[in-house]
Design a protein around this motif. Structure first.
Motif, mmCIF file in Angstrom:
data_model
loop_
_atom_site.group_PDB
_atom_site.id
_atom_site.type_symbol
_atom_site.label_atom_id
_atom_site.label_comp_id
_atom_site.label_asym_id
_atom_site.label_seq_id
_atom_site.Cartn_x
_atom_site.Cartn_y
_atom_site.Cartn_z
ATOM 1 N N LEU A 80 0.850 -1.176 0.000
ATOM 2 C CA LEU A 80 0.000 0.000 0.000
ATOM 3 C C LEU A 80 0.889 1.231 0.000
ATOM 4 O O LEU A 80 1.707 1.408 0.902
ATOM 5 N N PRO A 81 0.760 2.093 -1.001
ATOM 6 C CA PRO A 81 1.665 3.234 -1.112
ATOM 7 C C PRO A 81 1.453 4.235 0.016
ATOM 8 O O PRO A 81 0.353 4.376 0.558
ATOM 9 N N ALA A 82 2.537 4.916 0.380
ATOM 10 C CA ALA A 82 2.505 6.010 1.351
ATOM 11 C C ALA A 82 2.127 5.566 2.751
ATOM 12 O O ALA A 82 1.726 6.373 3.572
ATOM 13 N N THR A 83 2.237 4.287 3.051
ATOM 14 C CA THR A 83 2.027 3.836 4.426
ATOM 15 C C THR A 83 3.379 3.695 5.102
ATOM 16 O O THR A 83 4.313 3.124 4.540
ATOM 17 N N GLU A 84 3.490 4.238 6.294
ATOM 18 C CA GLU A 84 4.687 4.093 7.111
ATOM 19 C C GLU A 84 4.239 3.636 8.488
ATOM 20 O O GLU A 84 3.655 4.401 9.247
ATOM 21 N N PHE A 85 4.496 2.384 8.795
ATOM 22 C CA PHE A 85 3.945 1.745 9.987
ATOM 23 C C PHE A 85 5.076 1.256 10.877
ATOM 24 O O PHE A 85 5.996 0.578 10.413
ATOM 25 N N GLN A 86 4.992 1.595 12.148
ATOM 26 C CA GLN A 86 5.936 1.070 13.129
ATOM 27 C C GLN A 86 5.179 0.365 14.243
ATOM 28 O O GLN A 86 5.214 -0.851 14.339
ATOM 29 N N ASP A 87 4.472 1.113 15.054
ATOM 30 C CA ASP A 87 3.629 0.547 16.108
ATOM 31 C C ASP A 87 2.173 0.901 15.831
ATOM 32 O O ASP A 87 1.877 1.979 15.314
ATOM 33 N N SER A 130 -10.037 -7.023 1.747
ATOM 34 C CA SER A 130 -11.025 -5.947 1.784
ATOM 35 C C SER A 130 -10.903 -5.182 3.098
ATOM 36 O O SER A 130 -10.508 -5.745 4.136
ATOM 37 N N ASN A 131 -11.244 -3.887 3.035
ATOM 38 C CA ASN A 131 -11.439 -3.062 4.231
ATOM 39 C C ASN A 131 -10.268 -3.096 5.188
ATOM 40 O O ASN A 131 -10.365 -3.558 6.334
ATOM 41 N N LEU A 132 -9.121 -2.597 4.747
ATOM 42 C CA LEU A 132 -7.947 -2.532 5.603
ATOM 43 C C LEU A 132 -7.954 -1.228 6.393
ATOM 44 O O LEU A 132 -8.199 -0.148 5.841
ATOM 45 N N ARG A 133 -7.677 -1.325 7.686
ATOM 46 C CA ARG A 133 -7.690 -0.174 8.577
ATOM 47 C C ARG A 133 -6.402 -0.127 9.391
ATOM 48 O O ARG A 133 -5.989 -1.173 9.937
ATOM 49 N N LEU A 134 -5.813 1.049 9.489
ATOM 50 C CA LEU A 134 -4.609 1.246 10.281
ATOM 51 C C LEU A 134 -4.896 2.249 11.396
ATOM 52 O O LEU A 134 -5.597 3.237 11.166
ATOM 53 N N SER A 135 -4.345 2.012 12.569
ATOM 54 C CA SER A 135 -4.496 2.952 13.676
ATOM 55 C C SER A 135 -3.298 2.866 14.589
ATOM 56 O O SER A 135 -2.580 1.859 14.595
ATOM 57 N N ASN A 136 -3.077 3.901 15.374
ATOM 58 C CA ASN A 136 -1.970 3.916 16.326
ATOM 59 C C ASN A 136 -2.368 3.278 17.642
ATOM 60 O O ASN A 136 -3.531 3.061 17.907
ATOM 61 N N GLY A 180 13.437 -6.590 14.804
ATOM 62 C CA GLY A 180 13.510 -5.596 15.867
ATOM 63 C C GLY A 180 12.419 -4.554 15.754
ATOM 64 O O GLY A 180 11.358 -4.785 15.180
ATOM 65 N N ASN A 181 12.699 -3.383 16.291
ATOM 66 C CA ASN A 181 11.698 -2.313 16.339
ATOM 67 C C ASN A 181 11.865 -1.398 15.134
ATOM 68 O O ASN A 181 12.250 -0.232 15.257
ATOM 69 N N VAL A 200 0.939 -4.344 17.016
ATOM 70 C CA VAL A 200 2.400 -4.315 17.067
ATOM 71 C C VAL A 200 2.854 -3.234 18.039
ATOM 72 O O VAL A 200 2.398 -2.077 17.964
ATOM 73 N N ARG A 201 3.745 -3.605 18.939
ATOM 74 C CA ARG A 201 4.356 -2.660 19.866
ATOM 75 C C ARG A 201 5.833 -3.031 20.017
ATOM 76 O O ARG A 201 6.150 -4.090 20.564
ATOM 77 N N GLY A 202 6.716 -2.188 19.528
ATOM 78 C CA GLY A 202 8.138 -2.461 19.653
ATOM 79 C C GLY A 202 8.522 -3.768 18.990
ATOM 80 O O GLY A 202 8.260 -3.998 17.814
ATOM 81 N N GLY A 203 9.124 -4.670 19.776
ATOM 82 C CA GLY A 203 9.539 -5.963 19.249
ATOM 83 C C GLY A 203 8.514 -7.055 19.436
ATOM 84 O O GLY A 203 8.840 -8.241 19.262
ATOM 85 N N LYS A 204 7.252 -6.681 19.764
ATOM 86 C CA LYS A 204 6.213 -7.677 20.004
ATOM 87 C C LYS A 204 5.033 -7.473 19.063
ATOM 88 O O LYS A 204 4.734 -6.354 18.661
ATOM 89 N N ALA A 205 4.357 -8.574 18.737
ATOM 90 C CA ALA A 205 3.170 -8.501 17.892
ATOM 91 C C ALA A 205 2.178 -9.577 18.305
ATOM 92 O O ALA A 205 2.568 -10.642 18.796
#
Length: 235
Positions: free
Chosen positions: A81-88, A229-235, A210-211, A185-190
């Protein structure tokens, strides 16, 4: 309240990147169009599946050619997915996977979500499902219904050999049926959740990269016909 996912976009490209994906408030992707999606080793097509608008993802080569064309034991590929930058944060979506026509006998309908995808798209973390295992008559196969991998170093085969049972688990699944998955996802855990279960079906306390941070991508394995279908991202 769920925070908005902030997308890093170059000036003037917002409309080009967001509108084809039908993003809502910068955090939801209907996945009813292929425009802007970036396939790697797969093909992607907008379809209606079981009454729902979605994208269908297939390996880029014919089923008979997959074993020879696979760059690794997983085969398949990803759609970034373009322009997505995901860490936690949290990734939620609906998926359906089944063996594609002509797939080898070991095909399981492998379908899932990759995250923290690097600029080199061969490097990512991933949770995926093996839908045909969920209700198999063999208990060992059921125990292999969900899987974590960290590509390219940690394919499922290496993880199963070195740490059997640690990075896969059981979940009630059926091939070709829509399944809700959530990855936290949080740090080194999922954590992987399936069909709104209050408890995760699979815990990973040592993400192999790693993180880090990176893009989010749709994922399929060898011999798979996958729907998203219907992908959602949140912090």
């Amino acid at each position: 309240m769920r925070d908005h996912l902030y997308l890093t976009l170059a000036a003037g490209l917002t409309a080009v990147l967001l509108l084809p994906l039908h993003a809502t408030a910068g955090q939801s992707f209907a996945l009813d169009s292929t425009q802007g999606l970036q396939p790697h080793g797969v093909t992607v097509e907008a379809v209606t599946y079981q009454g729902r608008k979605a994208v269908r993802v297939l390996p880029a080569v014919a089923a008979s050619e997959e074993p020879q064309a696979a760059k690794n034991g997983e085969g398949g590929g990803i759609v970034v997915l373009p322009a997505t930058e995901f860490q936690d944060g949290t990734v939620e979506l609906e998926v359906a996977g089944k063996p594609r026509a002509g797939a080898a006998g070991g095909a399981r309908g492998f379908v899932g979500i990759a995250f923290r995808v690097a600029a080199d798209p061969s490097k990512y973390e991933c949770f995926y499902l093996r839908p045909t295992n969920g209700r198999a008559d063999d208990q060992l196969r059921r125990n292999h219904s969900t899987q974590y991998i960290s590509m390219p170093e940690y394919e499922w085969s290496r993880l199963r050999k070195e740490t059997p049972g640690v990075y896969e688990s059981y979940a009630d699944l059926a091939p070709g049926e829509w399944t809700r998955i959530k990855v936290v996802v949080r740090g080194g855990k999922a954590r992987l959740y399936v069909n709104d279960a209050p408890q995760p079906v699979l815990l990973v306390n040592d993400l192999k990269h790693g993180n880090g941070k990176g893009a989010v991508a749709l994922w399929i394995g060898m011999g798979t016909e996958g729907y998203f279908s219907n992908l959602r991202l949140s912090n």
